[in-house]
Write an enzyme that holds these catalytic residues in place. Structure first.
Site, mmCIF file in Angstrom:
data_model
loop_
_atom_site.group_PDB
_atom_site.id
_atom_site.type_symbol
_atom_site.label_atom_id
_atom_site.label_comp_id
_atom_site.label_asym_id
_atom_site.label_seq_id
_atom_site.Cartn_x
_atom_site.Cartn_y
_atom_site.Cartn_z
ATOM 1 C CG ASN A 168 -17.858 -13.262 -37.013
ATOM 2 O OD1 ASN A 168 -17.553 -13.243 -35.826
ATOM 3 N ND2 ASN A 168 -17.139 -12.648 -37.937
ATOM 4 C CB CYS A 194 -12.947 -11.572 -34.359
ATOM 5 S SG CYS A 194 -14.330 -10.795 -35.179
ATOM 6 C CG HIS A 230 -13.122 -15.538 -35.224
ATOM 7 N ND1 HIS A 230 -14.204 -15.350 -34.390
ATOM 8 C CD2 HIS A 230 -13.274 -14.675 -36.259
ATOM 9 C CE1 HIS A 230 -14.963 -14.406 -34.898
ATOM 10 N NE2 HIS A 230 -14.432 -13.971 -36.027
#
Ligand code: ACO
Length: 335
Positions: free
Chosen positions: A288, A118, A258
């Site tokens: 996500n 990520c 993020h």
């Protein structure tokens, strides 16, 4: 190698792509033992986009890249570097970046992928920045693209409610005025790799009937452990990059974090002392998307007209590895 161009390395165009198919929490209620109430209250996510079966990471990334080029007014033939951050490449090799190159016709570019989970976009942006700052490239496409649905265990309620697919891209060029990208702080801790990983399909556990039976090709995460580290590492990275460049958190106009969990973002806002209204948050709509999260949220904010010329921005990310990073930049409009 061309000589270094004096000036600031700036994001001169952004683009994003989200697949058409939307998977809602209500639909997930029919797939696993969960509820819209649990997902929304524990994560802030209400829906996510899911790529079509024949849609790979490079397909999404190429569309996002072309949109970023169009926004920048830059031709594909001007691009001399393409970096794709992804944990879901089209295949182990060639790189997804090479497939993007072919799709957009950027024949003069050299291309490679970066894998930092990520945090991938922040890492890739830093790599692109360094190529431009040292004259190794003049125009770079930095892309975060993911088809996480292809590594999601749709029988595991602890992970399948979290992830979505999509891609975001930025074009980097140098400009004579402004500051552009100011700097990045990044870190990793491989001792905690076991908390977030896809164990199968690599050289440790090559694909076999056994790895498939054991579901080793799907993403595994100890979510509550990851949560604690994510908050601490992202706050530390944000503070470090500010300190390194003599700036204060009050100077920051926009934070693009993020997008893993709204509670993580709220905890960061509280610890850093930044109002949540200064965070660009879209995870309720997209979930996500790993390395695609930050560039997609950035593109949305830019196209909505929220980001003004001269705004100081902070990107902050955390992911498997563990990896983390924070980038400071001054937003630049126009040539
Ligand atoms: N529906 C209903 N109940 C659930 C679900 C679900 N979808 N998932 C878990 N539960 C249950 C658990 O089984 C557990 O039940 P128990 O108490 O009876 O054992 C309970 O809910 C609490 O589980 P926790 O895992 O402790 O829940 P938590 O509040 O930590 O939320 C979450 C889980 C959302 C995963 C959170 O921990 C998180 O966001 N972690 C960080 C994720 C992250 O930042 N990842 C990094 C990037 S991802 C990457 O790099 C690819």
């Amino acid at each position: 190698m061309t000589p270094a161009t004096p000036g600031a390395v700036c994001i001169v165009g952004t683009g994003a792509y989200l697949p058409a198919r939307v998977l809602t929490n209500a639909e997930l209620e029919k797939m696993v033992e969960t509820s819209d109430e649990w997902i929304a209250s524990r994560t802030g996510i209400r829906q996510r986009h899911i790529a079509a079966a024949d849609e790979a990471t490079s397909d999404m990334s190429a569309i996002a890249a072309q949109r970023a080029l169009d926004a920048a007014g830059v031709e594909a033939m001007e691009v001399d570097l393409i970096v794709v951050a992804t944990v879901t490449p089209d295949m182990p090799f060639p790189s997804t970046a090479c497939f993007v190159q072919k799709k957009i016709g950027a024949r003069k570019a050299f291309c490679f992928d970066i894998e930092a989970a990520c945090s991938g976009f922040v890492y890739a942006l830093d790599v692109g920045y360094r190529f431009l700052a040292t004259g190794g490239a003049k125009t770079a496409l930095i892309i975060g693209g993911e088809k996480l649905s292809s590594v999601t265990d749709w029988q595991d309620r602890t992970t399948c409610v979290l992830f979505g697919d999509g891609a975001g891209a930025v074009v980097l060029q140098t400009r004579k005025t402004g500051r552009g990208i100011i700097g990045t702080v990044a870190g990793s801790d491989g001792t905690l790799a076991n908390l977030l990983q896809i164990p199968g399909g690599g050289s440790r556990h090559p694909s076999s009937a056994e790895t498939i039976d054991k579901r080793l090709h799907f993403l595994k995460m100890q979510g509550n452990e990851v949560f604690k580290h994510a908050v601490r590492c992202m706050c530390d990275a944000a503070q470090q990059v500010l300190d390194r460049h003599g700036l204060k958190v009050e100077d920051v106009k926009w934070v693009i974090p993020h997008q893993a969990n709204l509670r993580i973002i709220q905890a960061i806002a509280q610890r850093l002392g930044v109002g949540i209204e200064r965070f660009c948050v879209n995870l309720d709509q997209v979930g996500n998307m790993s390395s695609a999260s930050i560039p997609v949220a950035l593109d949305e904010a830019v196209r909505a007209g929220r980001i003004q010329h001269g705004d100081l921005m902070l990107f902050v990310a955390f992911g498997g590895g563990f990896t983390w990073g924070a980038t400071l930049l001054e937003w630049h409009h126009g040539k």
